[in-house]
Each structure stands twice: as structure tokens, then as C-alpha cells.
Motif scaffolding. Structure first.
Motif, PDB file in Angstrom:
ATOM      1  N   ALA A   1      70.833  -6.778  42.818  1.00  0.00           N
ATOM      2  CA  ALA A   1      69.392  -6.958  43.058  1.00  0.00           C
ATOM      3  C   ALA A   1      68.637  -6.876  41.731  1.00  0.00           C
ATOM      4  O   ALA A   1      67.794  -7.722  41.417  1.00  0.00           O
ATOM      5  CB  ALA A   1      68.879  -5.900  44.042  1.00  0.00           C
ATOM      6  N   ARG A   2      68.991  -5.873  40.922  1.00  0.00           N
ATOM      7  CA  ARG A   2      68.294  -5.694  39.647  1.00  0.00           C
ATOM      8  C   ARG A   2      68.537  -6.876  38.708  1.00  0.00           C
ATOM      9  O   ARG A   2      67.629  -7.300  37.992  1.00  0.00           O
ATOM     10  CB  ARG A   2      68.763  -4.386  39.001  1.00  0.00           C
ATOM     11  CG  ARG A   2      68.040  -4.027  37.715  1.00  0.00           C
ATOM     12  CD  ARG A   2      68.304  -2.577  37.402  1.00  0.00           C
ATOM     13  NE  ARG A   2      67.935  -2.167  36.064  1.00  0.00           N
ATOM     14  CZ  ARG A   2      66.714  -1.789  35.707  1.00  0.00           C
ATOM     15  NH1 ARG A   2      65.733  -1.820  36.589  1.00  0.00           N
ATOM     16  NH2 ARG A   2      66.459  -1.390  34.480  1.00  0.00           N
TER      17      ARG A   2
ATOM     18  N   ARG B   1      68.775  -7.731  30.241  1.00  0.00           N
ATOM     19  CA  ARG B   1      70.149  -7.924  29.764  1.00  0.00           C
ATOM     20  C   ARG B   1      71.180  -7.679  30.852  1.00  0.00           C
ATOM     21  O   ARG B   1      72.377  -7.845  30.631  1.00  0.00           O
ATOM     22  CB  ARG B   1      70.427  -7.007  28.571  1.00  0.00           C
ATOM     23  CG  ARG B   1      69.698  -7.448  27.308  1.00  0.00           C
ATOM     24  CD  ARG B   1      70.117  -6.626  26.111  1.00  0.00           C
ATOM     25  NE  ARG B   1      69.425  -7.038  24.902  1.00  0.00           N
ATOM     26  CZ  ARG B   1      69.837  -8.029  24.104  1.00  0.00           C
ATOM     27  NH1 ARG B   1      70.939  -8.703  24.400  1.00  0.00           N
ATOM     28  NH2 ARG B   1      69.154  -8.344  23.027  1.00  0.00           N
ATOM     29  N   LEU B   2      70.746  -7.242  32.025  1.00  0.00           N
ATOM     30  CA  LEU B   2      71.680  -7.068  33.134  1.00  0.00           C
ATOM     31  C   LEU B   2      71.838  -8.417  33.827  1.00  0.00           C
ATOM     32  O   LEU B   2      70.855  -8.996  34.295  1.00  0.00           O
ATOM     33  CB  LEU B   2      71.147  -6.022  34.118  1.00  0.00           C
ATOM     34  CG  LEU B   2      72.029  -5.806  35.352  1.00  0.00           C
ATOM     35  CD1 LEU B   2      73.364  -5.170  34.966  1.00  0.00           C
ATOM     36  CD2 LEU B   2      71.316  -4.939  36.381  1.00  0.00           C
ATOM     37  N   LYS B   3      73.065  -8.907  33.876  1.00  0.00           N
ATOM     38  CA  LYS B   3      73.290 -10.244  34.424  1.00  0.00           C
ATOM     39  C   LYS B   3      74.447 -10.252  35.402  1.00  0.00           C
ATOM     40  O   LYS B   3      75.280  -9.349  35.401  1.00  0.00           O
ATOM     41  CB  LYS B   3      73.580 -11.231  33.292  1.00  0.00           C
ATOM     42  CG  LYS B   3      72.396 -11.423  32.364  1.00  0.00           C
ATOM     43  CD  LYS B   3      72.636 -12.525  31.388  1.00  0.00           C
ATOM     44  CE  LYS B   3      71.420 -12.702  30.485  1.00  0.00           C
ATOM     45  NZ  LYS B   3      71.714 -13.680  29.409  1.00  0.00           N
ATOM     46  N   GLN B   4      74.466 -11.314  36.216  1.00  0.00           N
ATOM     47  CA  GLN B   4      75.551 -11.500  37.164  1.00  0.00           C
ATOM     48  C   GLN B   4      76.214 -12.846  36.897  1.00  0.00           C
ATOM     49  O   GLN B   4      75.525 -13.873  36.796  1.00  0.00           O
ATOM     50  CB  GLN B   4      75.013 -11.453  38.601  1.00  0.00           C
ATOM     51  CG  GLN B   4      76.140 -11.566  39.623  1.00  0.00           C
ATOM     52  CD  GLN B   4      75.692 -11.241  41.043  1.00  0.00           C
ATOM     53  OE1 GLN B   4      74.570 -11.568  41.435  1.00  0.00           O
ATOM     54  NE2 GLN B   4      76.564 -10.600  41.803  1.00  0.00           N
TER      55      GLN B   4
ATOM     56  N   HIS C   1      76.371  -6.217  31.110  1.00  0.00           N
ATOM     57  CA  HIS C   1      75.264  -6.047  30.177  1.00  0.00           C
ATOM     58  C   HIS C   1      75.438  -7.086  29.078  1.00  0.00           C
ATOM     59  O   HIS C   1      76.462  -7.103  28.399  1.00  0.00           O
ATOM     60  CB  HIS C   1      75.296  -4.623  29.601  1.00  0.00           C
ATOM     61  CG  HIS C   1      74.274  -4.389  28.540  1.00  0.00           C
ATOM     62  ND1 HIS C   1      72.965  -4.069  28.840  1.00  0.00           N
ATOM     63  CD2 HIS C   1      74.361  -4.440  27.192  1.00  0.00           C
ATOM     64  CE1 HIS C   1      72.293  -3.935  27.711  1.00  0.00           C
ATOM     65  NE2 HIS C   1      73.104  -4.154  26.701  1.00  0.00           N
ATOM     66  N   ASP C   2      74.465  -7.954  28.909  1.00  0.00           N
ATOM     67  CA  ASP C   2      74.536  -9.011  27.898  1.00  0.00           C
ATOM     68  C   ASP C   2      74.035  -8.458  26.563  1.00  0.00           C
ATOM     69  O   ASP C   2      72.827  -8.308  26.353  1.00  0.00           O
ATOM     70  CB  ASP C   2      73.682 -10.198  28.344  1.00  0.00           C
ATOM     71  CG  ASP C   2      73.633 -11.296  27.281  1.00  0.00           C
ATOM     72  OD1 ASP C   2      74.342 -11.172  26.260  1.00  0.00           O
ATOM     73  OD2 ASP C   2      72.881 -12.265  27.486  1.00  0.00           O
TER      74      ASP C   2
ATOM     75  N   GLN D   1      70.605 -13.149  23.996  1.00  0.00           N
ATOM     76  CA  GLN D   1      70.743 -13.011  25.453  1.00  0.00           C
ATOM     77  C   GLN D   1      71.166 -14.310  26.113  1.00  0.00           C
ATOM     78  O   GLN D   1      70.597 -14.730  27.118  1.00  0.00           O
ATOM     79  CB  GLN D   1      69.424 -12.518  26.070  1.00  0.00           C
ATOM     80  CG  GLN D   1      69.025 -11.144  25.596  1.00  0.00           C
ATOM     81  CD  GLN D   1      67.777 -10.627  26.278  1.00  0.00           C
ATOM     82  OE1 GLN D   1      67.543 -10.903  27.454  1.00  0.00           O
ATOM     83  NE2 GLN D   1      66.973  -9.874  25.568  1.00  0.00           N
ATOM     84  N   THR D   2      72.180 -14.958  25.534  1.00  0.00           N
ATOM     85  CA  THR D   2      72.615 -16.253  26.057  1.00  0.00           C
ATOM     86  C   THR D   2      73.930 -16.167  26.816  1.00  0.00           C
ATOM     87  O   THR D   2      74.457 -17.174  27.245  1.00  0.00           O
ATOM     88  CB  THR D   2      72.818 -17.252  24.898  1.00  0.00           C
ATOM     89  OG1 THR D   2      73.630 -16.613  23.914  1.00  0.00           O
ATOM     90  CG2 THR D   2      71.495 -17.660  24.287  1.00  0.00           C
TER      91      THR D   2
END
Ligand SMILES: [Zn+2]
Length: 206
Positions: A91-92, A157-160, A172-173, A178-179
């Protein structure tokens, strides 16, 4: 030693995300589980940065052998918290608040875990866990990591790892711009690239 556990990628950038990623895909209900039981959990956490030191891992493994039923129930609890963390962090990653029931459950789990933390004095004071061989300690460590990430991690920076080509792993990216898009190129990025390449070739030959 379970060789699967040695080869599992730890690409989340924090303990709690790597724990969430102990299932091969969050999009596929039939996906493979990497941790089959409590012994796997201890071994896996022993291989994580900031996880269990060798002495604690050996003590927990011995406690689990002495109390197999309690170990099985601690493992079932850890796995249900893993699914809860997956929902909260997914969700985040999509800039959404967690579901109210998940937020309540997370608060209960986090409060129970952190109640076992004690401070020891020194040049720099440090946290330790109050019971040396509590079978729940791996879960407490994961929850402490989750609390820290939610407090201090940069939300953008939190990605899925994205559907449909990716696996839903959370990470965590840390890349400069942040790519980062995939959990890892080897696991998902290369497959997606190959599929796009084949699609372009098909499109070109139509
Ligand atoms: Zn992936």
C-alpha cells in the motif's frame, strides 16, 4: 544447510522487506515459498545483514528442536505477519494508507515485539532483546526493522516490482535518480526485456 536459502536474493534493502520477499511472487497465488519451517527461518535470518548472529541462531535452533510445537506456532505467526507486512508496504509503495484492520494489526504486533527491547548502556547505548532464546525473536527483529523503515525510510524510494512482468517483491530503491524498476534484473528485469524484444519482433513482422 538448505541450498535454496543460500541462493535466495536479498534485494529489498532492509530486513523487513527481505522477509516479505521470501515468497517467489506476490502476484501468483501458487508461488513458491522459500521458508518451509522454523529452522529455515533461523537459517535465513542468520544470513541477513543485521539478522541473527551465529550464537543466537544456534541457540534458537536448539530451542526449536526442544520445543517443536512452539516453534511451529512461532513460524505460523511469523508467516501471517509477513503477509500483513506485505499488504502494509505494498500500500505504501503505491502511496496508499494501509487498510484500517491492517493498521490495527500492525500496531498490535509492533507494540508486542518492541516491548521485549531493552537498552544497554555503553559509549553508544544499544538495543538488545530481553529473552535470549525466545522463539519469537526472529519476528521481533523483523517488526523492529519494519517500524524503523516506516518511520525513517523515504516513501518515494519504496517500490514494488511491477505487474504483469514483475513479481511484486518490495524494495528500497537506493539508486541515485530513483530509476530502479525491478527487484533485480536477473529475476525480473531480463525476462521483461526479452518479452518486449520478442513483442517488437512480432509487431515488426506483422
Ligand atoms: Zn521481481
Amino acid at each position: 544447510m538448505n541450498s535454496d536459502l543460500a541462493s535466495i536474493e536479498r534485494v529489498g534493502g532492509s530486513l523487513c522487506l527481505d522477509f516479505v520477499n521470501t515468497r517467489a511472487s506476490h502476484f501468483d497465488p501458487e508461488a513458491r515459498e522459500y521458508l518451509a519451517g522454523y529452522a529455515d527461518l533461523v537459517e535465513w535470518l542468520g544470513g541477513c545483514e543485521g539478522g541473527l548472529d551465529a550464537r543466537t541462531a544456534a541457540r534458537l535452533a536448539a530451542a526449536a528442536r526442544a520445543h517443536p510445537r512452539r516453534a511451529a506456532s512461532a513460524f505460523a505467526h511469523a508467516r501471517s505477519v509477513r503477509d500483513l507486512l506485505q499488504r502494509v508496504f505494498a500500500a505504501r509503495a503505491h502511496a496508499r494508507a494501509p487498510a484500517p484492520a491492517d493498521l490495527d494489526a500492525f500496531n498490535r504486533e509492533a507494540a508486542a515485539a518492541l516491548a521485549h527491547r531493552r537498552l544497554a548502556p555503553g559509549a553508544h547505548w544499544h538495543w538488545y532483546w530481553d529473552e535470549d532464546d525466545a522463539l519469537e525473536q526472529p519476528l521481533w527483529q523483523v517488526l523492529a526493522s519494519a517500524v524503523e523503515l516506516l518511520q525513517y525510510g523515504e516513501p518515494a524510494r519504496l517500490k514494488q516490482c511491477p505487474a504483469p512482468d514483475g513479481c511484486g517483491w518490495l524494495f528500497h530503491d537506493a539508486s541515485k535518480n530513483q530509476t530502479r524498476r525491478w527487484c533485480s534484473m536477473r529475476m525480473c528485469g531480463n525476462g521483461a526485456k526479452a518479452r518486449r524484444f520478442q513483442q517488437r519482433r512480432r509487431d515488426a513482422s506483422d
